[in-house]
Every structure is written in structure tokens, then in C-alpha cells.
Design a protein around this motif. Structure first.
Motif: not given
Ligand code: MG
Ligand code: GN1
Length: 357
Positions: A236, A222, A217
Motif C-alpha cells: 500500500d 500494510n 500509512d
Molecule cells: Mg493506505
């Protein structure tokens, strides 16, 4: 009411902080995330992990704690305070687990908040793209010797194209006519790209491209940066699990090279920026060049295309399903996200030869 609840959950973790106030961090599409402000720093990030989406939360927590510990062990030159700024550090509960399950069956985890840092929803300078590449490249590099058999598959088939196609096909069966009509143009694109969008999955299944520890991700929001735009910390890590390098490379490119936010509705603003592609790739390879194989390298441009496509497909599927997965702010939100990603894909396809060079 919420303050009282958060304070109670905060107190289930081991720390010396005294609860003062909280603030919601609303950028994620899945979990509920809050900054807990204490009387004295550090602050903390308290997060309710969505157990509708993540079915094995103890496994998820074990994955991300072991990734953090693995990275921390390699950074022996840093002090504890410095480490807490560049690697996520999870707190133990009074029961010595890294999560708390509340009376409603919700799962919570907590990290030290990294202050004096910034995030980007969209990138507007080359340095950020380069620094983002270094940061995510280094994350892959530092976790490359982590035994992947110790990681669980947090969401089975998360980036598996056949699986996402089959979810899309079943959504088509049950979607109301109205939604089908509005999405028609995009449904046709999905069919046209099917073969090309399976190339990476086939290489993975034939084991020509190996499994590594991947983040899965790597959107640019992030990544934390210092206030002068230097890459600081990958956050994350909920979706850390075995995957191929292309997932992380492609998902980062999807957000870094988009000249607009993921849900921008003015599609004229959505273009694929090849300068940022170059800068990101340069940063990424700085840490990865000794361990990336020629085959992995060859397929990086296709990774960008594939990850943009898979997100378009997932947003579209959720729209057809009546918005059951991603948090949405208005009825057409998922369709707008899908349109945005399809526009980005089109812009990338027009410039694919530049990128390949
Ligand atoms: Mg995520
Ligand atoms: C979701 O919740 P968040 O923002 O971390 C999704 C990602 C998508 C992303 C799109 C578990 O991530 O796969 O790329 O939205 N996470 C999950 O912004 O589905």
C-alpha cells in the motif's frame, strides 16, 4: 457484472495470466481492492484508486513505481521471483502506463499478488512487532537516498496537524446537534492537546527535522509477513511522499501497540503495549541507526502520541462531517474508531515515561 468488468480491466494490463475468478480484499478504508485469480499463478491484485481522495493519480502511480524501482535496484542479489515477493511490482498496461482509466473515469492499477504471506490487524507476539520494525525501518533506509524532489505530494498536508485542526473546526460548524452531543467528550480532548500535538510539525517547518521519503500509512496491516512471522514486504505505497520519519514510526506504533483492533468497541480491551513498543523500536533502529539523527530519535515517543492523536482527530472529524471520507460499516463506526484511538492515547500517556526510558 463485476466479474465481467474486472476481467475486462485485467486484460488492459500486460501479462500472461488467464482470468479465472476474483475475491474482494475489504480491509482498506479508501480504495477497492481485488485479488484476481488466474488459471496459473501468479495471481494479481487489481485496485481501483479512489479519485475523490487522491486527486493526482498519475502522480501517485509515478511515486509508487519509482519507489519500487529504487528499492529493486538495490537488491541485485535477489532473483526476479524473490524480488517480486519482497517489493511491490506494478504491471504496465497495453498503452505503456502503469494505470488504466476506465470509461466511468475510474483509475485502476495492478500488482503481482504475493502468495503464502500473512497480515495482522492486531499483533499478539513480540516477534511480529520486532519484524515489523525491521521491515518499515528498512523501507525508510532503502529509500533514504531517493531524490524527494521527484515525488509529488499525493495528498497535500496529509499529516499536517494545523490542517487537520482546521478541518475539525469547520466540521464543528456544520455538524448536526445530535452528533455534536455524542462526540462532546472527545471534542474537549482535542482542544486540551493542541499545543503538544503541534511540536513535530513545528520542528518540521523549522527544518530541524528533515524531509525524507516516507510511506505515511504504516499501519501493521500494510506489512506482509511470511507464515513464520518474518517481515516480507511493505504494501500500500499509495501515500508515499516526502515526510518526516515520525509519521511512519508513529503510525506503525499506533497499530502494533494497540492490544485491540482500530475499531474495537470494548474499550477495556484497548491498551498500549510497551513491550511491543520496545520490540518495534529495536527492529526499526536496526536499519535506521546509521541515518537517524539524535533529534529524530529524541522525538520518537512523541511521534507515537502524535500519530495516534491525528488519526483520532481525523476519525472524529469524519464522524462530525457525516462519514464522507472513510468507508464505514454502521452509523457510529467513525466515532467508535475515534473513541478507540483516544483510549489508546490515554493508555500511552500513562506509560510515556517507560517508553521514553
Ligand atoms: Mg493506505
Ligand atoms: C486509510 O485505506 P487505508 O486503510 O489504506 C487512510 C490512512 C489511515 C487509515 C486508518 C489515504 O488507509 O491515513 O491511517 O485509513 N488513508 C488515507 O486505518 O486517508
Amino acid at each position: 457484472m463485476l466479474a465481467k468488468k474486472l476481467r475486462y480491466i485485467f486484460e488492459q494490463f500486460k501479462h500472461k495470466g488467464e482470468f479465472n475468478s476474483f475475491e474482494e480484499l475489504a480491509s482498506g478504508h479508501i480504495n477497492d481492492t481485488y485479488i484476481i485469480k488466474t488459471k496459473k499463478k501468479p495471481y494479481f491484485v487489481l485496485q481501483r484508486i479512489n479519485h475523490g481522495v487522491f486527486k493526482n493519480i498519475p502522480g501517485l502511480i509515478a511515486n509508487k513505481v519509482s519507489v519500487s524501482l529504487h528499492i529493486r535496484k538495490k537488491m541485485t542479489h535477489l532473483s526476479e521471483t524473490e524480488l517480486n515477493r519482497c517489493v511491490l511490482s506494478f504491471l504496465n498496461t497495453n498503452d505503456d502506463t502503469f494505470y488504466h482509466k476506465d470509461i466511468d473515469g475510474n483509475y485502476w492499477n495492478m500488482m503481482i499478488y504475493i502468495d503464502n504471506s500473512i497480515t495482522f490487524e492486531t499483533v499478539n507476539n513480540e516477534e511480529v512487532a520486532y519484524e515489523g520494525g525491521k521491515l518499515f525501518g528498512n523501507f525508510l533506509n532503502l529509500t533514504s537516498d531517493l531524490d524527494i524532489s521527484k515525488l509529488i505530494e499525493v495528498i497535500p498536508k496529509f499529516h499536517d496537524m494545523s490542517f487537520r485542526y482546521s478541518q475539525f473546526k469547520s466540521a464543528l460548524q456544520s455538524t448536526p446537534k445530535e452528533r455534536l452531543y455524542r462526540a462532546k467528550l472527545y471534542i474537549d480532548c482535542v482542544a486540551d492537546l493542541k499545543e503538544e500535538m503541534h511540536i513535530l510539525q513545528n520542528l518540521k517547518e523549522s527544518r530541524l527535522i528533515k524531509l525524507r521519503t516516507t510511506h505515511n500509512d504504516t499501519k501493521i496491516s500494510n506489512a506482509l509477513f511470511t507464515k513464520n512471522n518474518k517481515g516480507l514486504c511493505v504494501i500500500d505505497t499509495d501515500t508515499v511522499m516526502p515526510g518526516i520519519i515520525h509519521y511512519d514510526f508513529g503510525d506503525a506504533i499506533r497499530t502494533i501497540c494497540n492490544t485491540a483492533a482500530e475499531d474495537e468497541t470494548n474499550l477495556d480491551l484497548v491498551e498500549f503495549n510497551t513491550t511491543y513498543y520496545k520490540a518495534y523500536t529495536k527492529g526499526f533502529l536496526k536499519h535506521m541507526k546509521s541515518s537517524i539523527t539524535l533529534l529524530e530519535l529524541k522525538y520518537l515517543p512523541l511521534a507515537a502520541k502524535t500519530m495516534i492523536f491525528i488519526m483520532a482527530l481525523r476519525f472524529l472529524t469524519d464522524y462530525l462531517n457525516g462519514d464522507v471520507y472513510y468507508k464505514t460499516k454502521y452509523p457510529e463506526h467513525n466515532l467508535d474508531r475515534a473513541k478507540n484511538q483516544f483510549k489508546l492515547l490515554q493508555s500511552l500517556s500513562q506509560q510515556l515515561s517507560t517508553i521514553q526510558n
